[in-house]
Design a protein around this motif. Structure first.
Motif, PDB file in Angstrom:
ATOM      1  N   THR A 490      39.268  45.943  10.114  1.00 36.87           N
ATOM      2  CA  THR A 490      38.987  46.466   8.781  1.00 36.87           C
ATOM      3  C   THR A 490      37.525  46.206   8.424  1.00 36.87           C
ATOM      4  O   THR A 490      36.906  45.272   8.946  1.00 36.87           O
ATOM      5  N   PHE A 491      36.983  47.030   7.545  1.00 38.96           N
ATOM      6  CA  PHE A 491      35.588  46.886   7.154  1.00 38.96           C
ATOM      7  C   PHE A 491      35.442  47.295   5.697  1.00 38.96           C
ATOM      8  O   PHE A 491      36.259  48.038   5.141  1.00 38.96           O
ATOM      9  N   THR A 492      34.391  46.786   5.082  1.00 39.16           N
ATOM     10  CA  THR A 492      34.129  47.079   3.670  1.00 39.16           C
ATOM     11  C   THR A 492      33.175  48.255   3.548  1.00 39.16           C
ATOM     12  O   THR A 492      32.552  48.669   4.523  1.00 39.16           O
ATOM     13  N   TYR A 493      33.044  48.758   2.323  1.00 40.38           N
ATOM     14  CA  TYR A 493      32.129  49.867   2.088  1.00 40.38           C
ATOM     15  C   TYR A 493      30.677  49.422   2.277  1.00 40.38           C
ATOM     16  O   TYR A 493      29.848  50.186   2.794  1.00 40.38           O
ATOM     17  N   ASP A 494      30.379  48.181   1.890  1.00 38.53           N
ATOM     18  CA  ASP A 494      29.021  47.663   2.101  1.00 38.53           C
ATOM     19  C   ASP A 494      28.688  47.602   3.590  1.00 38.53           C
ATOM     20  O   ASP A 494      27.550  47.908   3.994  1.00 38.53           O
ATOM     21  N   ARG A 495      29.674  47.210   4.393  1.00 38.59           N
ATOM     22  CA  ARG A 495      29.453  47.178   5.840  1.00 38.59           C
ATOM     23  C   ARG A 495      29.217  48.590   6.383  1.00 38.59           C
ATOM     24  O   ARG A 495      28.370  48.815   7.259  1.00 38.59           O
ATOM     25  N   LEU A 496      29.960  49.566   5.844  1.00 35.67           N
ATOM     26  CA  LEU A 496      29.762  50.951   6.274  1.00 35.67           C
ATOM     27  C   LEU A 496      28.353  51.433   5.945  1.00 35.67           C
ATOM     28  O   LEU A 496      27.685  52.065   6.764  1.00 35.67           O
ATOM     29  N   LEU A 497      27.870  51.119   4.710  1.00 36.62           N
ATOM     30  CA  LEU A 497      26.522  51.537   4.332  1.00 36.62           C
ATOM     31  C   LEU A 497      25.468  50.899   5.224  1.00 36.62           C
ATOM     32  O   LEU A 497      24.470  51.537   5.597  1.00 36.62           O
ATOM     33  N   GLU A 498      25.705  49.646   5.594  1.00 36.65           N
ATOM     34  CA  GLU A 498      24.759  48.955   6.478  1.00 36.65           C
ATOM     35  C   GLU A 498      24.680  49.643   7.845  1.00 36.65           C
ATOM     36  O   GLU A 498      23.589  49.921   8.358  1.00 36.65           O
ATOM     37  N   ILE A 499      25.836  49.958   8.409  1.00 38.62           N
ATOM     38  CA  ILE A 499      25.871  50.632   9.720  1.00 38.62           C
ATOM     39  C   ILE A 499      25.315  52.041   9.596  1.00 38.62           C
ATOM     40  O   ILE A 499      24.596  52.531  10.479  1.00 38.62           O
ATOM     41  N   TRP A 500      25.620  52.703   8.482  1.00 34.61           N
ATOM     42  CA  TRP A 500      25.132  54.066   8.253  1.00 34.61           C
ATOM     43  C   TRP A 500      23.597  54.102   8.234  1.00 34.61           C
ATOM     44  O   TRP A 500      22.966  54.944   8.849  1.00 34.61           O
ATOM     45  N   ASN A 501      23.007  53.158   7.504  1.00 30.37           N
ATOM     46  CA  ASN A 501      21.545  53.103   7.425  1.00 30.37           C
ATOM     47  C   ASN A 501      20.920  52.778   8.783  1.00 30.37           C
ATOM     48  O   ASN A 501      19.844  53.277   9.118  1.00 30.37           O
ATOM     49  N   GLN A 502      21.606  51.949   9.558  1.00 31.24           N
ATOM     50  CA  GLN A 502      21.102  51.665  10.906  1.00 31.24           C
ATOM     51  C   GLN A 502      21.058  52.940  11.746  1.00 31.24           C
ATOM     52  O   GLN A 502      20.082  53.197  12.458  1.00 31.24           O
ATOM     53  N   TYR A 503      22.088  53.753  11.629  1.00 35.64           N
ATOM     54  CA  TYR A 503      22.160  54.963  12.453  1.00 35.64           C
ATOM     55  C   TYR A 503      21.095  55.984  12.053  1.00 35.64           C
ATOM     56  O   TYR A 503      20.434  56.571  12.915  1.00 35.64           O
ATOM     57  N   ILE A 504      20.886  56.175  10.731  1.00 37.32           N
ATOM     58  CA  ILE A 504      19.899  57.180  10.334  1.00 37.32           C
ATOM     59  C   ILE A 504      18.482  56.708  10.640  1.00 37.32           C
ATOM     60  O   ILE A 504      17.585  57.522  10.870  1.00 37.32           O
ATOM     61  N   GLN A 505      18.271  55.385  10.670  1.00 35.86           N
ATOM     62  CA  GLN A 505      16.962  54.898  11.096  1.00 35.86           C
ATOM     63  C   GLN A 505      16.738  55.160  12.589  1.00 35.86           C
ATOM     64  O   GLN A 505      15.628  55.459  13.024  1.00 35.86           O
ATOM     65  N   ILE A 506      17.806  55.052  13.370  1.00 33.40           N
ATOM     66  CA  ILE A 506      17.713  55.389  14.801  1.00 33.40           C
ATOM     67  C   ILE A 506      17.367  56.866  14.963  1.00 33.40           C
ATOM     68  O   ILE A 506      16.552  57.236  15.809  1.00 33.40           O
ATOM     69  N   LEU A 507      17.984  57.698  14.136  1.00 34.23           N
ATOM     70  CA  LEU A 507      17.670  59.134  14.194  1.00 34.23           C
ATOM     71  C   LEU A 507      16.196  59.380  13.889  1.00 34.23           C
ATOM     72  O   LEU A 507      15.549  60.217  14.518  1.00 34.23           O
ATOM     73  N   LYS A 508      15.668  58.652  12.923  1.00 39.29           N
ATOM     74  CA  LYS A 508      14.280  58.850  12.542  1.00 39.29           C
ATOM     75  C   LYS A 508      13.328  58.426  13.658  1.00 39.29           C
ATOM     76  O   LYS A 508      12.338  59.112  13.951  1.00 39.29           O
ATOM     77  N   THR A 509      13.634  57.296  14.285  1.00 42.44           N
ATOM     78  CA  THR A 509      12.761  56.799  15.353  1.00 42.44           C
ATOM     79  C   THR A 509      12.845  57.656  16.607  1.00 42.44           C
ATOM     80  O   THR A 509      11.899  57.715  17.388  1.00 42.44           O
ATOM     81  N   THR A 510      13.995  58.317  16.818  1.00 42.65           N
ATOM     82  CA  THR A 510      14.150  59.181  17.993  1.00 42.65           C
ATOM     83  C   THR A 510      13.758  60.626  17.703  1.00 42.65           C
ATOM     84  O   THR A 510      14.051  61.525  18.484  1.00 42.65           O
ATOM     85  N   ASP A 511      13.119  60.861  16.541  1.00 42.20           N
ATOM     86  CA  ASP A 511      12.576  62.161  16.185  1.00 42.20           C
ATOM     87  C   ASP A 511      13.656  63.228  15.983  1.00 42.20           C
ATOM     88  O   ASP A 511      13.427  64.411  16.212  1.00 42.20           O
ATOM     89  N   LYS A 512      14.857  62.813  15.562  1.00 46.62           N
ATOM     90  CA  LYS A 512      15.895  63.779  15.195  1.00 46.62           C
ATOM     91  C   LYS A 512      15.835  63.976  13.683  1.00 46.62           C
ATOM     92  O   LYS A 512      16.746  63.586  12.932  1.00 46.62           O
ATOM     93  N   ILE A 513      14.743  64.619  13.247  1.00 48.18           N
ATOM     94  CA  ILE A 513      14.437  64.693  11.825  1.00 48.18           C
ATOM     95  C   ILE A 513      15.467  65.523  11.060  1.00 48.18           C
ATOM     96  O   ILE A 513      15.835  65.190   9.926  1.00 48.18           O
TER      97      ILE A 513
END
Length: 610
Positions: A490-513
């Motif tokens: 199980t996971f909380t909504y705060d944990r989801l937002l944390e993982i979500w932000n990690q993923y979109i930062q990966i997208l930004k660094t890999t030039d998937k704008i």
């Protein structure tokens, strides 16, 4: 020097009985004549060279014969029959619609229809290639066809029935001619060869019959050609040499090379075939037909589909026993794919060679797929399990042994190997210590099995062999963890937002704008413990995210340690502030609406004015 008459004309059937391979039609026509139930319009349709015009002429001659036989065949001796055979009959008219397709030609024919026959009972009009008539000609002919005089019979012949007006079709009795079977053509050619004193091999005549593709006229033309080429000795070799046909032996030999994975011999044989002047596309189609024949030869019920001579059929039956069904199906698929890609390939020879190389490895791939994942590693893991089992059993027996007074009353600590073997890899010890299973006392006779996580078909990430070895050796806490289909953290909504932000930062660094912009516009919503809602502004954005959803799902499930995580989409409208926007902001807004706009800009090397 006598004039040579080609076999197609010399042996053209003169009675219904001598028509080859169309018994369903000749029988119907004879019964109609016998019962005096002749229609006033017939339509004969079918492939070229199967006897449409021939049957039309036989029907025209028979219904005007004054002395037909008991079997409803023309006598060939009465005045009407003789005049027809010599081409002087005034009651039978033939019109070639390919060259006489205008309204004037049809009007001229209609004028002739008004004149009754001077001798005989009927006037018969045979119109060949009737589909070539113009639309106006069809319309001019329609009224006469619908209400002809009692003495007029129309016989229309065509190879393309779909081009004829439905109003014409509805006024005719339609007879569909079949392609003539290979065996029927071969037997007919053999009979002609005997009458002409031509030596022949049955295999050679079979090849001619197959090449004719159901047309007897084509078969007779090839028969005359090869009889001249081989000086009246039609052999199998003479046929394949003259008609530029690949020998069966090539395919039998090639199949043997393919099943034995002899890549070098396969490529050399293909090179020999090309050097003999054969086209690569014809070769791959011939090989596919060969595999098809081997496939149908595997079942006694389908052997009849082998349209080859008895000698060649026996070769097929022998080879199909040595060839697995899995190989034939895979090789057929490879040959079909090669055929589809051949014309568009820039290197057509390489296209065929790649297909042949893949066929050579079909057996090994199928064999590998039937084996366990890694037999050697499995054996190693089993050895390690046995060693660990012995150690655990020894310590367990020591723990169960009665203690002396000097020893502590408590049991010895639980071995680390047992702890790691009994706690799932997806459950960290620090987070859930209360779920640590209690171990019952173990006797020396008890066998202990260490459960190693296996790759589940429903897993998001499939563990590698190194991961399996690491888990088996007790080092499961080191390295990245893999999420299996059984993980349900199980996971909380705060944990989801944390993982979500990690993923979109990966997208930004890999030039998937484009994907970064879409996912960064709105925060995700947690509709249920495992269902995540992603907001998008258009259907185009939703489709774009779905195309990239595999990596997103793998990341979320892995980081959240929950395989049941799923996503859904909702279209929303973003509120726009009432302020002035620059070109860059306007462009970013449009890209959010349709990410393909950015691809268009890059393709044409366009700039955005500041």
């Amino acid at each position: 020097m006598e004039n040579f008459i080609v076999s197609a004309r010399k042996y053209r059937p003169a009675t219904f009985e001598t028509v080859v391979g169309q018994q369903h039609i000749t029988g119907t026509l004879k019964n109609a004549i016998k019962n005096n139930q002749l229609a006033q319009a017939f339509l004969f349709c079918g492939p070229r060279g199967v006897g449409k015009t021939t049957c039309a002429r036989i029907l025209a001659k028979t219904i005007n014969c004054t002395n037909p036989t008991a079997d409803m065949e023309a006598c060939g001796q009465c005045e009407n029959c003789v005049s027809f055979q010599t081409g002087h009959s005034f009651n039978i008219h033939e019109l070639d619609a390919a060259s006489n397709n205008s309204v004037d030609d049809i009007r001229s024919l209609i004028e002739q229809v008004r004149i009754p026959p001077q001798a005989g009972k009927y006037k018969i009009y045979i119109i060949d290639e009737v589909h070539m008539l113009s639309a106006n000609a069809f319309n001019a002919f329609l009224k006469t066809l619908e209400e002809p005089p009692s003495y007029a019979i129309f016989i229309l012949a065509t190879t393309e029935k779909h081009k004829i007006l439905p109003t014409i079709l509805s006024r005719c009795q339609i007879f569909d001619f079949n392609r003539i079977q290979v065996e029927d053509i071969s037997s007919h050619l053999a009979a002609i060869a005997v009458r002409e004193n031509i030596a022949f091999e049955a295999d050679g005549l079979h090849i001619i019959a197959q090449k004719a593709d159901g047309g007897l006229r084509d078969a007779l033309s090839m028969f005359d050609q090869i009889a001249s080429y081989a000086n009246k000795n039609i052999t199998y070799k003479a046929v394949i040499d003259n008609l530029n046909i690949l020998d069966y032996d090539y395919f039998f030999k090639l199949t043997s090379f393919l099943t034995n994975a002899e890549v070098s011999q396969t490529l050399l044989l293909f090179d020999e075939i090309l050097n003999n002047g054969f086209d690569g596309n014809n070769f791959i189609n011939g090989l596919a037909s060969h595999f098809r024949n081997l496939l149908v030869g595997k079942d006694a019920a389908t052997i009849k589909l082998l349209e080859v001579s008895e000698n060649i059929k026996q070769k097929y039956l022998d080879q199909c026993k040595q060839t697995e069904l899995s190989f034939l199906l895979t090789a057929l698929n490879l040959a079909n794919t090669c055929d589809l890609n051949y014309k568009n390939s820039k290197n057509q020879r390489l296209q065929v060679e790649l297909a042949l190389i893949k066929m050579c490895h079909v057996r090994s791939v199928v064999h590998l797929a039937q084996q366990p994942l890694s037999p050697s590693n499995t054996a190693t893991d089993q050895d390690q399990d046995k060693k660990k089992t012995n150690v655990v059993a020894e310590k367990a027996s020591e723990a169960e042994r009665p203690k002396s007074k000097g020893e502590s009353e408590n049991l010895s600590p639980i071995p680390a190997e047992v702890q790691k073997a009994t706690i799932p890899t997806s459950t960290p010890l620090a987070e859930k210590p209360q779920e640590t299973p209690r171990l019952a006392p173990i006797s020396s006779a008890t066998s202990i099995s260490i459960n190693i996580p296996k790759a589940n078909s429903a897993s998001t990430l499939i563990p590698s062999l190194n991961d399996l070895e690491r888990v088996a050796s007790g080092d499961e806490d080191s390295g990245p963890k893999k999420v299996t289909g059984e993980a349900r953290e199980t996971f909380t909504y705060d944990r989801l937002l944390e993982i979500w932000n990690q993923y979109i930062q990966i997208l930004k660094t890999t030039d998937k704008i484009n994907l970064f912009t879409i996912l960064n516009n709105f925060a995700p919503k947690l509709l249920s413990p495992v269902l995540i809602e992603i907001s998008v502004e258009s259907k185009t954005q939703e489709q774009f995210v779905q195309q990239e959803s595999v990596e997103l799902m793998n990341f979320l499930r892995n980081q959240l340690q929950n395989f049941a995580v799923d996503i859904t989409f909702k279209q929303v409208e973003r509120k726009i502030e009432n302020r002035l926007y620059g070109n860059r902001e306007k462009y970013d807004y449009l890209v959010n609406k349709n990410p393909k706009l950015d691809e268009l800009r890059k393709r044409f090397n366009l700039d955005i004015n500041p």
